[in-house]
Design a protein around this motif. Structure first.
Motif, short mmCIF file in Angstrom:
data_model
loop_
_atom_site.label_atom_id
_atom_site.label_comp_id
_atom_site.label_asym_id
_atom_site.label_seq_id
_atom_site.Cartn_x
_atom_site.Cartn_y
_atom_site.Cartn_z
N TYR A 34 -14.09 4.46 -5.29
CA TYR A 34 -15.22 5.23 -5.62
C TYR A 34 -14.84 6.00 -7.31
O TYR A 34 -16.12 6.33 -7.78
CB TYR A 34 -15.38 6.55 -4.50
N THR A 72 -6.17 16.80 -16.17
CA THR A 72 -6.29 15.77 -15.60
C THR A 72 -6.44 14.84 -15.98
O THR A 72 -6.14 15.00 -17.61
CB THR A 72 -7.45 16.32 -14.53
N GLY A 73 -7.37 13.23 -14.88
CA GLY A 73 -7.64 12.39 -15.93
C GLY A 73 -8.29 11.23 -15.54
O GLY A 73 -9.68 12.07 -14.70
N GLY A 74 -8.17 9.63 -14.82
CA GLY A 74 -7.20 9.57 -14.66
C GLY A 74 -6.26 10.07 -13.91
O GLY A 74 -6.15 11.12 -14.05
N GLU A 75 -5.34 9.41 -13.71
CA GLU A 75 -3.77 10.28 -13.29
C GLU A 75 -2.98 10.29 -14.77
O GLU A 75 -2.50 10.31 -14.87
CB GLU A 75 -3.07 8.83 -12.76
N THR A 101 -4.75 17.87 -11.48
CA THR A 101 -5.34 17.42 -10.09
C THR A 101 -4.53 15.89 -11.01
O THR A 101 -4.14 15.84 -11.87
CB THR A 101 -6.59 17.31 -10.74
N THR A 102 -3.75 15.51 -9.06
CA THR A 102 -3.59 14.05 -9.90
C THR A 102 -3.53 13.06 -8.56
O THR A 102 -3.53 14.14 -7.06
CB THR A 102 -1.81 15.03 -9.74
N SER A 125 -5.00 14.34 -4.91
CA SER A 125 -6.05 13.50 -3.29
C SER A 125 -5.66 12.75 -3.16
O SER A 125 -4.76 12.02 -2.57
CB SER A 125 -7.00 12.02 -4.91
N VAL A 166 -12.51 12.53 -1.29
CA VAL A 166 -14.07 12.26 -1.19
C VAL A 166 -14.28 11.39 0.04
O VAL A 166 -13.55 10.41 0.82
CB VAL A 166 -14.08 10.75 -2.54
N MET A 196 -19.99 10.90 -6.53
CA MET A 196 -20.73 10.99 -7.17
C MET A 196 -20.88 10.55 -8.39
O MET A 196 -19.84 8.33 -8.28
CB MET A 196 -20.80 11.94 -8.47
N ARG A 206 -23.08 3.52 -3.60
CA ARG A 206 -23.25 4.10 -3.12
C ARG A 206 -23.86 4.82 -2.38
O ARG A 206 -23.86 6.07 -1.74
CB ARG A 206 -23.19 4.94 -4.83
N MET A 329 -14.91 8.59 -13.47
CA MET A 329 -14.97 9.61 -13.29
C MET A 329 -13.61 9.72 -13.72
O MET A 329 -12.62 11.04 -14.39
CB MET A 329 -14.38 9.94 -11.67
N1 SAM Z 1 -6.04 11.09 -10.39
C1 SAM Z 1 -6.22 12.21 -10.03
C2 SAM Z 1 -6.75 12.05 -8.86
O1 SAM Z 1 -7.06 11.30 -8.13
O2 SAM Z 1 -6.35 13.53 -7.85
C3 SAM Z 1 -6.81 12.71 -11.32
C4 SAM Z 1 -8.37 12.04 -11.53
S1 SAM Z 1 -9.65 12.06 -10.62
C5 SAM Z 1 -10.84 11.69 -11.44
C6 SAM Z 1 -9.79 13.69 -10.06
C7 SAM Z 1 -10.56 13.61 -9.03
O3 SAM Z 1 -11.77 13.41 -8.56
C8 SAM Z 1 -9.90 13.17 -7.58
O4 SAM Z 1 -10.11 14.24 -6.44
C9 SAM Z 1 -11.02 12.27 -6.89
O5 SAM Z 1 -11.35 11.90 -5.84
C10 SAM Z 1 -12.14 12.39 -7.65
N2 SAM Z 1 -13.41 11.35 -7.63
C11 SAM Z 1 -12.96 10.42 -8.80
N3 SAM Z 1 -14.20 9.65 -8.60
C12 SAM Z 1 -15.15 10.14 -7.90
C13 SAM Z 1 -16.83 10.36 -7.58
N4 SAM Z 1 -17.38 9.52 -8.71
N5 SAM Z 1 -17.62 11.16 -6.77
C14 SAM Z 1 -16.88 12.01 -6.81
N6 SAM Z 1 -15.87 11.93 -6.68
C15 SAM Z 1 -14.43 11.67 -7.64
#
Ligand code: SAM
Ligand code: SF4
Length: 334
Positions: A34, A72-75, A101-102, A125, A166, A196, A206, A329
């Motif tokens: 996603y 946050t990131g990425g990771e 957030t990791t 996550s 998610v 999202m 989606r 994201m």
């Molecule tokens: N890599 C870390 C992680 O996965 O927690 C931090 C960055 S990640 C982009 C942050 C959060 O965004 C995660 O909880 C991930 O599940 C969520 N995420 C990523 N893409 C998404 C999307 N298209 N819609 C909703 N949540 C999303």
């Protein structure tokens, strides 16, 4: 109540910005379906902010009244020097809360150091408890490694760890009760997130994968007794308490329950773009200020204050229009 000092960050709609989400890398060891396309092109090093530049922006925001920073990131933990950066952020005078957030993949070896650095809370996550499905959703992740990471975070003394899941229809929607049970059994909170439309993903449609928070809540109610709670963590989650447990169950519902009225946050991408809204492209280039005027904190702060004028009133995600936003994201800083 006395008026706020003029240098605090207030947008045109009277919302005070007190929360910065700081993306420190667009790279990741996972490729969640996603979040990313399978074949991602990442930014070249010269295009991303250095650790010193990230620290300078964070410091400017704190001096402008930002109280909470989420890295946050990425990771974030795959970036070299991430722990040192977190240690330096943890020392910023005036910052009330530093969080991270990791995806949990690096936590087994870094949880204790993160705690010592002053990171107060972790979001981790976790979309499934099935190892095969975990590998399919993340395209490369190892569930056991993430579970070890969660355990290490608990052992390091982190409290109120929150899982983020998610939920995609026909992928993991039938696991919501198991995920909630896992959170409850381990003393964790959990938030369920509606997907999202950020960036092009090649794995699924989606709109077809949309699974509404209200459906998740109905599924959970078949196993747990839930009570709406008016507590909040300053974010978009709406919380419920499970009778007989200390865990909170949150719902982040960008489609079905708009949370823009109380938005208190902005995001900085690792390219130095200050994003004023998750669901709009309004942004200001802080990298250009940092690189054209090195060390000029006053100029940086003035640019950040001026940016408040373009913070949009609300996001408007439309799953029928793909994609609404072209950045993923992982670039946005979730
Ligand atoms: N890599 C870390 C992680 O996965 O927690 C931090 C960055 S990640 C982009 C942050 C959060 O965004 C995660 O909880 C991930 O599940 C969520 N995420 C990523 N893409 C998404 C999307 N298209 N819609 C909703 N949540 C999303
Ligand atoms: Fe990586 Fe987090 Fe995006 Fe998954 S959600 S690909 S772990 S940045």
């Amino acid at each position: 109540m006395s008026p706020l000092p003029p240098h605090f960050l207030i947008d045109r709609y009277g919302r005070r910005v007190t929360y910065l989400r700081l993306s420190i890398t667009d790279r990741c060891d996972f490729r969640c379906v996603y979040c990313m396309a399978e074949d991602m092109a990442f930014l070249p090093r010269g295009q991303i902010l250095t650790l010193e530049e990230l620290h300078a922006v964070a410091q400017a925001f704190v001096e402008l009244g930002v109280e909470r920073i989420r890295v946050t990131g990425g990771e974030p933990l795959v970036r070299k020097g991430a722990l040192e950066l977190l240690e330096n952020l943890g020392r910023l005078q005036g910052l009330q809360e530093l969080t991270l957030t990791t995806n949990g993949s690096q936590l087994a070896q870094s949880a204790a150091r993160l705690k010592a650095a002053g990171v107060q809370r972790l979001n981790i996550s976790l979309d499934t408890l099935d190892p095969d499905k975990f590998r399919q959703i993340t395209r490369s992740g190892d569930l056991a490694q993430v579970l070890r990471g969660i355990e290490a975070a608990r052992a390091a003394g982190f409290r109120r760890i929150k899982l983020n899941a998610v939920i995609l229809k026909n992928r993991n929607h039938h696991e919501v009760a198991d995920l909630a049970a896992f959170a409850i059994a381990n003393g964790l909170d959990i938030s369920f997130i509606e997907e999202m439309p950020l960036g092009v993903v090649d794995d699924h449609d989606r709109a077809e994968a949309y699974y509404a928070s209200d459906d998740i809540r109905r599924d959970l109610a078949a196993r747990f007794s839930l009570h709406a709670s008016n507590e909040h963590s300053g974010g978009p989650s709406r919380y419920y308490r499970v009778v007989g447990s200390d865990s909170r169950i949150g719902f982040i519902s960008p489609h079905s329950h708009n949370f823009c009225d109380t938005c208190n946050r902005v995001r900085l991408t690792v390219e130095g773009r200050l994003l004023l809204c998750l669901g709009n492209e309004h942004s200001v280039d802080l990298k250009q200020v940092l690189r054209n005027h090195p060390g000029d904190t006053a100029k940086l702060k003035k640019t950040i204050m001026a940016a408040m004028e373009i913070k949009p009133q609300r996001h408007d995600f439309d799953l029928a229009e793909q994609p609404v936003i072209f950045r993923h994201m992982s670039v946005t800083g979730g």
